[in-house]
Design a protein around this motif. Structure first.
Motif, PDB file in Angstrom:
ATOM      1  N   GLU A 120      14.608 -46.167 -70.250  1.00 41.42           N
ATOM      2  CA  GLU A 120      13.606 -46.173 -69.328  1.00 41.42           C
ATOM      3  C   GLU A 120      12.258 -45.167 -69.725  1.00 41.42           C
ATOM      4  OE1 GLU A 120      15.824 -46.314 -64.976  1.00 41.42           O
ATOM      5  OE2 GLU A 120      16.495 -44.687 -66.410  1.00 41.42           O
ATOM      6  N   TYR A 121      11.175 -45.832 -70.059  1.00 39.09           N
ATOM      7  CA  TYR A 121      10.166 -45.207 -70.531  1.00 39.09           C
ATOM      8  C   TYR A 121       8.977 -45.248 -69.422  1.00 39.09           C
ATOM      9  CZ  TYR A 121      12.790 -45.530 -74.742  1.00 39.09           C
ATOM     10  OH  TYR A 121      13.688 -45.419 -75.515  1.00 39.09           O
ATOM     11  N   ALA A 163       6.332 -44.300 -78.699  1.00 41.13           N
ATOM     12  CA  ALA A 163       5.513 -45.831 -78.745  1.00 41.13           C
ATOM     13  C   ALA A 163       6.764 -46.695 -79.621  1.00 41.13           C
ATOM     14  CB  ALA A 163       4.395 -45.764 -79.447  1.00 41.13           C
ATOM     15  N   ALA A 164       7.216 -46.253 -80.540  1.00 38.20           N
ATOM     16  CA  ALA A 164       8.038 -47.195 -81.405  1.00 38.20           C
ATOM     17  C   ALA A 164       9.196 -47.489 -80.487  1.00 38.20           C
ATOM     18  CB  ALA A 164       8.390 -46.373 -82.682  1.00 38.20           C
ATOM     19  N   GLU A 165       9.984 -46.510 -79.887  1.00 38.63           N
ATOM     20  CA  GLU A 165      10.982 -47.098 -79.211  1.00 38.63           C
ATOM     21  C   GLU A 165      10.628 -47.956 -77.837  1.00 38.63           C
ATOM     22  OE1 GLU A 165       9.882 -43.794 -79.799  1.00 38.63           O
ATOM     23  OE2 GLU A 165      11.693 -42.537 -80.862  1.00 38.63           O
ATOM     24  N   MET A 166       9.613 -47.573 -77.125  1.00 39.81           N
ATOM     25  CA  MET A 166       9.119 -48.572 -76.223  1.00 39.81           C
ATOM     26  C   MET A 166       8.895 -49.872 -76.681  1.00 39.81           C
ATOM     27  SD  MET A 166       6.673 -46.244 -74.094  1.00 39.81           S
ATOM     28  CE  MET A 166       6.158 -47.187 -72.777  1.00 39.81           C
ATOM     29  N   ALA A 176      10.172 -51.389 -79.370  1.00 42.10           N
ATOM     30  CA  ALA A 176      11.446 -51.839 -79.838  1.00 42.10           C
ATOM     31  C   ALA A 176      12.333 -52.390 -78.807  1.00 42.10           C
ATOM     32  CB  ALA A 176      12.365 -50.897 -80.538  1.00 42.10           C
ATOM     33  N   ASP A 177      12.287 -51.654 -77.488  1.00 39.21           N
ATOM     34  CA  ASP A 177      12.894 -51.833 -76.357  1.00 39.21           C
ATOM     35  C   ASP A 177      12.393 -53.031 -75.444  1.00 39.21           C
ATOM     36  OD1 ASP A 177      15.608 -50.970 -75.352  1.00 39.21           O
ATOM     37  OD2 ASP A 177      14.507 -50.072 -73.820  1.00 39.21           O
ATOM     38  N   GLN A 183       9.581 -52.745 -73.857  1.00 45.24           N
ATOM     39  CA  GLN A 183       8.885 -51.910 -72.350  1.00 45.24           C
ATOM     40  C   GLN A 183       7.308 -52.265 -72.636  1.00 45.24           C
ATOM     41  OE1 GLN A 183      10.500 -49.575 -70.008  1.00 45.24           O
ATOM     42  NE2 GLN A 183      12.565 -50.467 -70.808  1.00 45.24           N
ATOM     43  N   CYS A 184       6.952 -52.233 -73.861  1.00 43.38           N
ATOM     44  CA  CYS A 184       5.266 -52.530 -74.106  1.00 43.38           C
ATOM     45  C   CYS A 184       5.339 -53.390 -75.201  1.00 43.38           C
ATOM     46  CB  CYS A 184       4.789 -51.358 -74.422  1.00 43.38           C
ATOM     47  SG  CYS A 184       4.223 -50.369 -72.906  1.00 43.38           S
ATOM     48  N   ALA A 185       4.444 -54.508 -75.256  1.00 38.35           N
ATOM     49  CA  ALA A 185       4.272 -55.321 -76.618  1.00 38.35           C
ATOM     50  C   ALA A 185       3.779 -54.715 -77.953  1.00 38.35           C
ATOM     51  CB  ALA A 185       3.268 -56.530 -75.969  1.00 38.35           C
ATOM     52  N   ASP A 186       2.927 -53.584 -77.670  1.00 38.47           N
ATOM     53  CA  ASP A 186       2.485 -53.260 -78.858  1.00 38.47           C
ATOM     54  C   ASP A 186       1.821 -51.641 -78.776  1.00 38.47           C
ATOM     55  OD1 ASP A 186      -0.085 -53.499 -77.579  1.00 38.47           O
ATOM     56  OD2 ASP A 186      -0.274 -55.653 -78.641  1.00 38.47           O
TER      57      ASP A 186
END
Length: 288
Positions: free
Chosen positions: A131-132, A218-221, A223-224, A226-229
């Motif tokens: 959860e981010y 950002a990298a985890e988000m 990869a998960d 949660q965000c496109a880029d």
């Protein structure tokens, strides 16, 4: 006067990264929040002793015992319990020692995971994902609706959150107080003479700091999913900064991120910490 021990969950590298990004360590910012809450909840003065139990040379002030404090608060961390490194096991040892000394303990995110493992539960990578930004649709259990940790919380609410790990199995003598579709979100543990209250989410985190934490994750988000880029992460973080700066405005941003206005109110967002101070830490200090 409240006399609290604040344990920073990060190792030296993690503390340095947090300081570079936000201007303070997790423990320093948590201590400032504790002082604000204590003043708002009756005007009590609050002294916080900061300790970094991930470090091999960490120690309490000379001549001080754990029992001298009115409570322990453990912050979040970028460490992983599954690593089992000395930086991790030393924090588990501190949690066990604090509970054995009869201290009331509050923990956010990492702090809750450490408490669960220290008392016989399990924590690790959440198979449902992380959860981010916000933990959504948190729902108190029947026990949680009656528990003082969640006093004042509605039947459903959102809260700041940044985590990929979670408590996977509760220890004995633990009570599940709140959860959502992603993970266990709030628990209470009675362990020997000690009591732990904690949350997987971050009631101590203001929205501007949350935005910084998202940039750091950002990298985890991405990869998960949660965000496109990175641009999407930055846009989300920018929105949180604007919401923090102008709490009376930006209904468009609240709507965009499906947030209720209560998330902007310090007293609402920090409710669990205030309840801990009011109902456990302050009475312990008064009885000392």
């Amino acid at each position: 006067m409240l006399n609290l021990l604040v344990a920073d969950g990060n190792d030296r590298d993690g503390r340095a990264r947090h300081t570079d990004a936000t201007g303070s360590t997790s423990a320093e910012s948590y201590a400032a929040i504790l002082g604000e809450i204590a003043r708002a909840r009756g005007g009590a003065a609050c002294t916080c002793t900061l300790v970094s139990p991930a470090d091999a040379d960490a120690a309490l002030p000379e001549g001080t015992e754990l029992s001298a404090y009115s409570g322990l608060v453990m912050t979040g961390s970028t460490l992983k319990l599954a690593d089992g490194s000395p930086a991790v096991t030393r924090q588990i040892d501190l949690m066990r020692a604090a509970l054995a000394a009869g201290l009331p303990v509050f923990g956010s995110c990492w702090g809750m995971q450490v408490a669960a493992v220290a008392t016989g539960g399990e924590a690790g990578p959440n198979p449902k994902g992380g959860e981010y930004g916000f933990a959504r649709d948190l729902e108190p259990t029947p026990a949680g609706r009656a528990h003082p940790l969640l006093a004042g919380r509605p039947d459903r609410f959102d809260a700041p959150a940044v985590h990929g790990d979670a408590v996977l199995r509760l220890p004995a003598h633990a009570t599940l107080l709140a959860s959502n579709a992603c993970s266990i979100q709030a628990i209470a543990i009675v362990h020997g003479p000690g009591v732990f209250w904690g949350t997987q989410y971050h009631p101590e985190t203001d929205l501007d700091v949350l935005g910084i934490m998202l940039r750091m994750s950002a990298a985890e988000m991405i990869a998960d999913g949660q965000c496109a880029d990175e641009a999407a992460v930055a846009a989300f973080a920018d929105d949180l900064t604007r919401l923090h700066a102008d709490r009376a405005g930006h209904p468009d941003l609240l709507a965009r991120h499906r947030l209720d206005a209560q998330i902007l109110q310090d007293a609402d967002r920090r409710r669990e910490i205030g309840n801990f101070l009011d109902l456990i830490a302050m009475p312990r200090q008064a009885a000392a």
